[in-house]
Design a protein around this motif. Structure first.
Motif, short mmCIF file in Angstrom:
data_model
loop_
_atom_site.label_atom_id
_atom_site.label_comp_id
_atom_site.label_asym_id
_atom_site.label_seq_id
_atom_site.Cartn_x
_atom_site.Cartn_y
_atom_site.Cartn_z
N ALA A 175 74.61 28.19 -38.77
CA ALA A 175 74.46 29.38 -37.93
C ALA A 175 75.79 30.13 -37.79
N MET A 176 76.89 29.40 -37.68
CA MET A 176 78.20 30.03 -37.56
C MET A 176 78.54 30.83 -38.81
N ILE A 177 78.26 30.25 -39.98
CA ILE A 177 78.53 30.96 -41.23
C ILE A 177 77.64 32.20 -41.35
N ALA A 178 76.37 32.05 -40.96
CA ALA A 178 75.46 33.19 -41.02
C ALA A 178 75.90 34.31 -40.07
N LEU A 179 76.31 33.95 -38.86
CA LEU A 179 76.79 34.95 -37.91
C LEU A 179 78.04 35.65 -38.43
N PHE A 180 78.92 34.89 -39.06
CA PHE A 180 80.11 35.49 -39.66
C PHE A 180 79.73 36.48 -40.76
N GLY A 181 78.74 36.11 -41.59
CA GLY A 181 78.28 37.00 -42.64
C GLY A 181 77.62 38.25 -42.09
N ILE A 182 76.83 38.11 -41.03
CA ILE A 182 76.17 39.27 -40.41
C ILE A 182 77.22 40.20 -39.80
N TYR A 183 78.23 39.62 -39.16
CA TYR A 183 79.30 40.43 -38.55
C TYR A 183 80.06 41.21 -39.61
N ASN A 184 80.37 40.55 -40.73
CA ASN A 184 81.09 41.25 -41.81
C ASN A 184 80.26 42.36 -42.41
N SER A 185 78.95 42.12 -42.54
CA SER A 185 78.07 43.17 -43.11
C SER A 185 78.01 44.38 -42.20
N LYS A 186 77.89 44.15 -40.91
CA LYS A 186 77.84 45.26 -39.96
C LYS A 186 79.19 46.01 -39.93
N LYS A 187 80.27 45.26 -40.02
CA LYS A 187 81.60 45.86 -40.03
C LYS A 187 81.79 46.73 -41.27
N ALA A 188 81.30 46.26 -42.41
CA ALA A 188 81.41 47.01 -43.65
C ALA A 188 80.58 48.29 -43.60
#
Length: 228
Positions: free
Chosen positions: A212-225
């Protein structure tokens, strides 16, 4: 937790819904399964308590057949035995088909995108045969182990590897395929290594949390991009 996450992340259950003839049939089948599960569980508990009260000492896997053979009328016992046989066969067939489908369609087709439907069908059947042979050999080597141990282990591993990426896909979160893959691999790896290293706590729970932590990190990076 293994049961809940494993059920939500197992292909056979999603496949049963997706292969229904209509949306109404899928809903009806899901609701009927939900209604039938609690009485079956309570019946199993009742049988176990009844055998314990009678002082019967028997292998756990033989408790239900022994109860049916000893305490049920022959006609009802035969019906119950047939039901057990069909349930066991159907469960094994469904799970084997799910693994074979994953190998043939999700792995083989992704690398060989121009393969014909006939080739994919052959790969699917060969994969199914290999899965059945491996499962047969494993069951022979683990003949004295508890069925529930394997059931909870398989459910937990599926939950640790699939649950978080599946939730992200269902709710349309912005998770890239690479991060989804990393999330699943990290979850199942930790769930496997945790008990091997004899670390405290439940490896499956830790695996799901890391996934879940890795997925949240990936979602955050996608939104940031996307914002940039």
């Amino acid at each position: 937790m293994s049961l809940i996450l494993g059920t939500l992340g197992t292909q056979i259950y999603a496949q049963a819904v997706l292969s229904a003839s209509s949306e109404k049939t899928a809903k009806r089948g899901a609701l009927l399964s939900a209604i039938l599960m609690p009485p079956i569980g309570l019946l199993g508990i009742w049988i176990g308590l009844a055998l314990r009260r009678e002082g019967v000492v028997i292998e756990p896997s033989q408790a239900l057949p022994y109860f049916l053979y000893t305490y049920f009328p022959k006609a009802l016992s035969g019906v119950a035995w047939a039901t057990l046989f069909i349930t066991s066969l159907g469960t094994a067939a469904g799970l084997s088909l799910g693994v074979a489908t994953t190998i043939s369609y999700d792995l083989y087709v992704s690398f060989k995108k121009l393969s014909s439907s006939r080739t994919i069908l052959v790969i699917n059947r060969l994969s199914l045969l290999c899965v059945i042979v491996v499962a047969f050999i494993t069951s022979l080597r683990a003949a004295d182990s508890l069925i529930l141990q394997w059931s909870y282990l398989s459910m937990g591993l599926r939950g640790a590897g699939v649950f978080v990426p599946l939730v992200a896909a269902v709710f349309s979160f912005s998770l890239s395929p690479g991060m989804a893959f990393m999330s699943g691999v990290a979850g199942i790896t930790i769930a496997c290594l945790w008990p091997m290293l004899k670390l405290p706590g439940e490896g499956i729970l830790i695996g799901v949390c890391v996934s879940a932590m890795i997925a949240l990190f990936g979602i955050y990076n996608s939104k940031k991009a996307r914002i940039k």
